[in-house]
Design a protein around this motif. Structure first.
Motif, PDB file in Angstrom:
ATOM      1  N   TRP A  70      -9.635  35.556 -31.779  1.00  0.00           N
ATOM      2  CA  TRP A  70      -9.072  36.130 -30.547  1.00  0.00           C
ATOM      3  C   TRP A  70      -7.592  35.771 -30.434  1.00  0.00           C
ATOM      4  O   TRP A  70      -6.756  36.630 -30.144  1.00  0.00           O
ATOM      5  N   HIS A  71      -7.280  34.486 -30.668  1.00  0.00           N
ATOM      6  CA  HIS A  71      -5.880  34.044 -30.613  1.00  0.00           C
ATOM      7  C   HIS A  71      -5.053  34.754 -31.686  1.00  0.00           C
ATOM      8  O   HIS A  71      -3.911  35.178 -31.425  1.00  0.00           O
ATOM      9  N   LEU A  72      -5.616  34.891 -32.877  1.00  0.00           N
ATOM     10  CA  LEU A  72      -4.908  35.562 -33.976  1.00  0.00           C
ATOM     11  C   LEU A  72      -4.604  37.009 -33.618  1.00  0.00           C
ATOM     12  O   LEU A  72      -3.526  37.522 -33.908  1.00  0.00           O
ATOM     13  N   PHE A  73      -5.564  37.668 -32.964  1.00  0.00           N
ATOM     14  CA  PHE A  73      -5.395  39.068 -32.582  1.00  0.00           C
ATOM     15  C   PHE A  73      -4.212  39.233 -31.629  1.00  0.00           C
ATOM     16  O   PHE A  73      -3.366  40.101 -31.812  1.00  0.00           O
ATOM     17  N   TYR A  74      -4.153  38.379 -30.626  1.00  0.00           N
ATOM     18  CA  TYR A  74      -3.119  38.538 -29.597  1.00  0.00           C
ATOM     19  C   TYR A  74      -1.785  37.893 -29.975  1.00  0.00           C
ATOM     20  O   TYR A  74      -0.794  38.080 -29.263  1.00  0.00           O
ATOM     21  N   SER A  75      -1.769  37.156 -31.082  1.00  0.00           N
ATOM     22  CA  SER A  75      -0.503  36.609 -31.547  1.00  0.00           C
ATOM     23  C   SER A  75       0.117  37.455 -32.658  1.00  0.00           C
ATOM     24  O   SER A  75       1.164  37.105 -33.197  1.00  0.00           O
ATOM     25  N   THR A  76      -0.549  38.575 -32.969  1.00  0.00           N
ATOM     26  CA  THR A  76      -0.076  39.501 -34.001  1.00  0.00           C
ATOM     27  C   THR A  76       0.569  40.710 -33.339  1.00  0.00           C
ATOM     28  O   THR A  76       0.193  41.097 -32.236  1.00  0.00           O
TER      29      THR A  76
END
Length: 247
Positions: free
Chosen positions: A47-53
């Motif tokens: 989830w964090h990876l998705f929104y930090s991309t």
């Protein structure tokens, strides 16, 4: 407590060892919580990876994690099902892999329908606690006919999903189960109901295992089964809410 009689002391120790090696409800609950935490860790990471991309790269970044989590979780899940003794080692691996898939899917749905994930989580755990209360109070009894009905319905759902996947190779699908019309919503409601009732089968398995003195590894196996059902319920509720939010 001191026991002077050597025979009684040996018998007391043997009973202690027997109890330690047997499945308990408390032990199963603890292991279920541990598996949930593992799912949460990897799902939160994706989830964090998705929104930090960057917005235009998000879907591409999620695909590998979705595939690794889904396929890896499926393989590990089948191994655990056919070899329950492996569950103390493989159930945590399954939880970590499924967390990758769940986090990826949840992020993609959240992007399309803001707020849908927290609603789905609340509904999933609300259903879990309500059914657990109904089961413990005796309001719902897991009879032989109830088990047969739920298993038959699960088989029918699996068959429909397999046919739908098979039709993909010919460029076709069972469209109504994916649509947001009344037929699609009705199908999702049916699947959600069966997934919820499957929790009752898990509760019964745990109760009987503890009562019959099942081996200690069955705590992990039962926790694994409960996690599988919870994740299935979550995904089906996610689809149901998405259909009701569409158009």
């Amino acid at each position: 407590m001191q026991i002077g009689n050597p025979a009684l002391k040996r018998r007391f120790k043997d009973n202690q060892i027997s109890l330690i090696d047997e499945m308990t409800i408390g032990g199963t609950v603890n292991k279920t919580i541990m598996l949930l935490i593992l799912v949460l860790i990897t799902s939160a990471w994706t989830w964090h990876l998705f929104y930090s991309t960057s917005a235009w790269e998000r879907e591409d970044v999620m695909i590998p994690y979705l595939l690794i989590g889904s396929i890896g979780g499926l393989i590990i899940g089948f191994i655990v099902i056919f070899k329950p003794e492996s569950s103390p080692v493989l159930a945590p691996v399954y939880a970590l892999l499924e967390g990758l898939a769940i986090g990826s899917i949840s992020a993609l749905f959240e992007k399309e329908f803001p707020g849908i994930v927290i609603q789905t989580v609340a509904l999933t755990f609300g259903t879990l606690f309500c059914l657990l209360l109904a089961y413990k109070s005796g309001l719902i009894k897991v009879t032989k006919n109830f088990v047969l009905g739920v298993v038959a319905a699960m088989g029918a759902i699996l068959l429909i999903y397999l046919i739908d996947i098979g039709l993909l190779f010919f460029g076709m699908r069972i469209h109504f189960i994916h649509e947001s019309g009344w037929a699609g919503i009705g199908f999702s409601l049916f699947v959600v109901t069966i997934a919820a009732f499957s929790l009752l089968l898990d509760f019964e398995l745990i109760r009987k295992g503890a009562e019959n003195g099942a081996p200690k590894y069955m705590e992990w196996y039962s926790a694994f089964g409960l996690i599988v059902t919870l994740l299935w319920l979550y995904l089906e509720m996610l689809q149901l809410l998405a259909k009701t939010h569409s158009d």
